[in-house]
Design an enzyme around this catalytic site. Sequence first.
Site: not given
Ligand code: FDP
Length: 333
Positions: A64, A70, A93-94, A115, A117-118, A279
């Site tokens: 990502d 982040d 997570e990073e 995590d 910055l989710d 998560e």
């Molecule tokens: P993000 O990639 O923006 O960090 O696991 C990370 C996450 O967001 C979750 O916060 C979120 O529920 C999910 O991914 C969203 O994934 P999609 O874009 O595939 O829906």
Amino acid sequence: MSKRVITIERHIIEGERQHPGATGNFSAVLRDLTLAFKVISREVSKAGLVNILGLAGKENIHGDAVKKLDVFADEAIYKAMDHGGHLCVMASEENEGVLHIPDDYPKGKYVLLFDPLDGSSNIDANVTIGTIFSIYRRVSNSGKGTLADCTQPGYKQIAAGYVVYGSSTMLIYTTGDGVHGFTLDPSIGEFLLSNENIRVPKRGRIYSANEGNYRYWIAGVKKFIKYLQDEDKATSRPYAARYVGSLVADIHRTLLYGEIFLYPGDARHPNGKLRLMYEANPMSFIMEQAGGVSTDGKQRILDVVPTSLHQKTPLFIGSEDNVALCTDFLRGR
Ligand code: FDP
């Protein structure tokens, strides 16, 4: 008489008093964490102003794009937690490997996973993002913590929580004694108790999923979603759909309104997208403590025995009745 104002500090201390053998170390961990959350909250709220948005120019271990915030949040938590003497190891997570406590500082008996910055793909659109954490007791004997300390099953968590950086900043946490929510009052810089003993409604009329993945879902998930979209007055269908795409925001709404959030595995990604340790586990601990349910479709998330730090898992989480219905469909109803 006016309502009592309870700061998170006071709440933690009062919780500690209920455990006669408590040393205060665990409370100190939670207190140090809240400082990091305030710093991140401040930075998130001024992100647009100081032009720190945009890519930091590298990818995280999952491929990502990493945003500057982040990196900032990751460092803020590590720096707030590395010297207190209460942790023996951390994992974020990073970062690919575990994060050791610097040699100069004492090591303690707790383990922190986070995590930082989710929902970071939402940052540039000013959409709600969050931080998620969980705390374990170490399983190694002494000295530096190990990978084994960081890969314990979720049922061994002794605390978990998340922070929502939304229209206000809220901290939700559990130490296994219910779920409590605090709202940051920026004028005094304190988290104040705003939602005591949160209970997720037994049934909700909302579902939350990324339906863009519909064609890749297994038949049971497709049928479940179609069922929720059908009209039936007796069961109040169709349900409403809500999906922010920030896990923290979607779970927060699920907790307060009652619904089901699902991120299933699919044909392209059999284990879905969400990370077990950072998560699914903390959110499942919180959801169960609020009276909800959380499963990977086959077993309770908290019972999953991790095989690696960054493994992914399908997640079906929320109100008891809604998750039970979903599980029926997964089993071929
Ligand atoms: P993000 O990639 O923006 O960090 O696991 C990370 C996450 O967001 C979750 O916060 C979120 O529920 C999910 O991914 C969203 O994934 P999609 O874009 O595939 O829906």
